[in-house]
Design a protein around this motif. Structure first.
Motif, PDB file in Angstrom:
ATOM      1  N   ASP A 176      -7.583  10.542 -12.052  1.00 12.48           N
ATOM      2  CA  ASP A 176      -6.645  10.851 -10.966  1.00 12.48           C
ATOM      3  C   ASP A 176      -5.755  12.011 -11.385  1.00 12.48           C
ATOM      4  OD1 ASP A 176      -4.826  10.834  -8.866  1.00 12.48           O
ATOM      5  OD2 ASP A 176      -3.652   9.200  -9.731  1.00 12.48           O
ATOM      6  N   GLY A 194      -5.495  -1.213   1.960  1.00  8.21           N
ATOM      7  CA  GLY A 194      -5.569  -1.897   0.671  1.00  8.21           C
ATOM      8  C   GLY A 194      -6.541  -3.050   0.703  1.00  8.21           C
ATOM      9  N   ASP A 216       0.200   0.264  -5.334  1.00  4.10           N
ATOM     10  CA  ASP A 216      -0.203   1.483  -6.023  1.00  4.10           C
ATOM     11  C   ASP A 216       0.350   2.703  -5.308  1.00  4.10           C
ATOM     12  OD1 ASP A 216      -1.845   1.603  -3.792  1.00  4.10           O
ATOM     13  OD2 ASP A 216      -3.686   1.148  -4.866  1.00  4.10           O
ATOM     14  N   SER A 217       0.137   3.853  -5.929  1.00  2.42           N
ATOM     15  CA  SER A 217       0.537   5.143  -5.379  1.00  2.42           C
ATOM     16  C   SER A 217       2.040   5.159  -5.066  1.00  2.42           C
ATOM     17  CB  SER A 217      -0.298   5.454  -4.134  1.00  2.42           C
ATOM     18  OG  SER A 217      -0.104   6.772  -3.693  1.00  2.42           O
ATOM     19  N   GLU A 246      -9.764  -1.508  -1.105  1.00  2.00           N
ATOM     20  CA  GLU A 246      -9.360  -1.670  -2.490  1.00  2.00           C
ATOM     21  C   GLU A 246      -9.567  -3.085  -3.020  1.00  2.00           C
ATOM     22  OE1 GLU A 246      -5.822   0.387  -3.952  1.00  2.00           O
ATOM     23  OE2 GLU A 246      -5.430   0.995  -1.876  1.00  2.00           O
ATOM     24  N   HIS A 296      -7.282   7.713  -7.872  1.00  2.00           N
ATOM     25  CA  HIS A 296      -5.877   7.458  -7.559  1.00  2.00           C
ATOM     26  C   HIS A 296      -5.628   6.009  -7.148  1.00  2.00           C
ATOM     27  CE1 HIS A 296      -1.788   8.282  -6.529  1.00  2.00           C
ATOM     28  NE2 HIS A 296      -1.967   8.036  -5.246  1.00  2.00           N
ATOM     29  N   THR A 297      -6.576   5.397  -6.489  1.00  2.00           N
ATOM     30  CA  THR A 297      -6.523   3.958  -6.208  1.00  2.00           C
ATOM     31  C   THR A 297      -7.674   3.332  -6.989  1.00  2.00           C
ATOM     32  OG1 THR A 297      -7.766   4.428  -4.170  1.00  2.00           O
ATOM     33  CG2 THR A 297      -5.393   4.114  -3.968  1.00  2.00           C
ATOM     34  N   GLU A 319     -10.547   1.022  -5.782  1.00  2.00           N
ATOM     35  CA  GLU A 319     -11.456   1.600  -4.800  1.00  2.00           C
ATOM     36  C   GLU A 319     -12.637   2.264  -5.485  1.00  2.00           C
ATOM     37  OE1 GLU A 319     -11.269   4.686  -0.962  1.00  2.00           O
ATOM     38  OE2 GLU A 319      -9.497   4.350  -2.222  1.00  2.00           O
ATOM     39  N   THR A 370       0.850  -1.185   0.000  1.00  2.00           N
ATOM     40  CA  THR A 370       0.000   0.000   0.000  1.00  2.00           C
ATOM     41  C   THR A 370       0.888   1.238   0.000  1.00  2.00           C
ATOM     42  OG1 THR A 370      -1.558  -1.285   1.327  1.00  2.00           O
ATOM     43  CG2 THR A 370      -1.992   1.062   1.137  1.00  2.00           C
TER      44      THR A 370
END
Length: 477
Positions: A398, A90, A182-183, A94, A454-455, A458, A80
């Motif tokens: 995003d 996460g 991610d991120s 997510e 961004h995720t 989600e 995460t």
């Protein structure tokens, strides 16, 4: 006498090995969880793995076996972002098998209620969700010095974690292994993948990890590239006008960060752009702009976050707050995780070690963290010479890590384009668009997730499950 010394030495070695195995990975099954009705219909294991000098860093994890065929399905290590966001974020928001039932949790006077996520990635893979780096979630250090961490050290700790976890769970050593996240994982993950790849070239067959590739969503990759593409993204999404964009592009010469202080025209344009997007929720530009910090999320309900550990405060938090809130905000969902994860019964059920954490945070913003890697493009360029499958995806709404920036650094890898921009579908509707690149046995698929933030999972869980299922199976997305 010599025989006795040898025997004692052998016994000592065996004891040390036993201690190492025990401390390196302590795990226990979790059959039930407060807030979830009945027994969990999947296999969940939680525990700690010791890493670093003298195992002074204890990383907490959640492991969920594939709900389909754990003997053969891939194994995914999920990182995460943050840095400092818990693996539970996460898992529950997510790609994991549980989610909060918000309707039943509001005003119930008890713990938030959990329900099954029909679009969990554990439908097709076993997954490890890790609280990393140290200080994240339930992970902790046995001495203050070990809380200091960097990008490269975080990746090293993750590598040690994975080696020890596989040693303690040998039945998964032959499963196809993918590193996913991610991120901010876009910084840590490529370093980790290179470390695994290099280690596999040194180790013998029995110690090699069965690494097949990696998966990254809306990844932080190159700070300059990622941020610089925000203004072109704002323009494409009609958040700034053609006139503003063209003037800004001309006066700033296409460079919107680290601007020369003498360039007054550029600064003036950037101020106008900032005014246009000031109240935009950058993680998903179509959703309301609310709060991004834990305390603000809680205070949005008129609730003191210092009461997080007292779940009877749910009455203060939920029943009336929603009636006084003019718009729904995604960040309000996150408050449920603070209440649930800070509950004593929950932590007992999860086998969290007693006395080692004062308070659980979804994302710990007070880590002792040093950012020592500004770009992982060189790591990707190194890895294109390996035989890996790679999936990079972007939620296309995003603005934190715009898809334009991600596509730019992917193009800089100079791979051969195998499949040009085409739509992919879920339920007869466009789920996003995809490109495919190759070099030798290296295969990279890039996909956008239409409407994703961004995720992406989600925001678009059904589409994201379809994407990962097809990709893992070797089918076109």
């Amino acid at each position: 006498m010599a025989f006795r010394k040898l025997t004692n030495m052998t016994i000592l070695v065996l004891i040390l090995i036993l201690i190492l195995v025990i401390t390196a990975s302590s795990s226990k099954p979790v059959d039930t969880l407060p807030g979830f009705p009945g027994k969990l219909p999947f296999n969940l294991q939680t525990g700690y793995v010791g890493v670093g000098d003298m195992e002074s860093v204890q990383l907490f994890y959640w492991f969920v076996e594939s709900e389909r065929n754990p003997e053969e399905d891939p194994l995914l290590l999920w990182l995460t972002g943050g840095p400092g966001c818990s693996g539970f974020s996460g898992l529950v928001f997510e790609v994991g098998p549980l989610m909060f039932d918000y309707a039943k949790s509001r005003g119930s006077g008890t713990l938030p209620t959990l329900k099954l996520n029909p679009f969990s990635w554990t439908k097709v893979a076993s997954m490890i969700f890790i609280d990393a780096p140290v200080g994240t979630g339930f992970s902790y250090a046995t001495n203050p010095e070990s809380y200091g961490v960097t990008d490269t050290l975080a990746a090293a700790h993750n590598y040690q974690f994975l080696r020890k976890w596989l040693l303690s769970n040998p039945k998964f050593q032959k499963n196809p292994l993918y590193i996913a996240g991610d991120s901010y994982s876009g910084i840590i993950l490529p370093i980790l993948v290179k470390t695994i790849s290099d280690g596999n070239e040194i180790e013998g067959g029995g110690k090699r990890m069965n690494l097949k590739g990696y998966i990254l969503g809306n990844p932080v990759t190159d700070l300059s590239v990622d941020k610089n593409w925000r203004i072109p993204f704002y323009h494409k999404l009609a958040l700034i006008s053609d006139q503003f964009y063209q003037a800004t592009k001309t006066n700033c010469k296409g460079q919107y960060i680290n601007v020369d202080s003498s360039n007054a025209a550029c600064f003036q344009n950037l101020q106008l752009v900032s005014e246009c997007v000031r109240n935009i929720f950058t993680a998903q530009i179509l959703e309301p702009n609310c709060f991004d910090a834990a305390t603000k999320e809680a205070k949005a309900f008129g609730w003191d976050p210092s009461n997080l550990t007292h779940h009877n405060q749910l009455n203060l938090l939920l029943p009336n707050a929603f009636h006084h809130t003019p718009t729904w905000c995604r960040s309000y969902n996150y408050v449920f995780s603070y209440i649930w994860a800070n509950d004593g019964e929950v932590q007992t059920a999860l086998h969290v070690r007693k006395g080692i954490k004062m308070e659980w945070n979804r994302c710990n913003r007070s880590l002792s963290y040093t950012y020592d890697v500004t770009s992982t493009v060189p790591y990707h360029k190194y890895l294109i010479n390996k035989d890996y499958k790679v999936l990079i995806y972007s939620g296309d709404h995003d603005a934190v890590i715009p898809y334009l920036g991600t596509m730019t650094w992917i193009k800089s890898l100079n791979l051969s384009l195998k499949r040009d921009w085409l739509p992919w579908y879920v339920g007869g509707q466009v789920g996003g668009y995809t490109l495919q690149y190759t070099q030798g046995n290296y295969n990279l698929v890039y996909a956008t997730v239409k409407g994703g933030g961004h995720t992406a999972p989600e925001y678009r869980p059904e589409e994201s499950l379809a994407m990962i299922s097809r990709w893992l199976a070797g089918f076109p997305i």
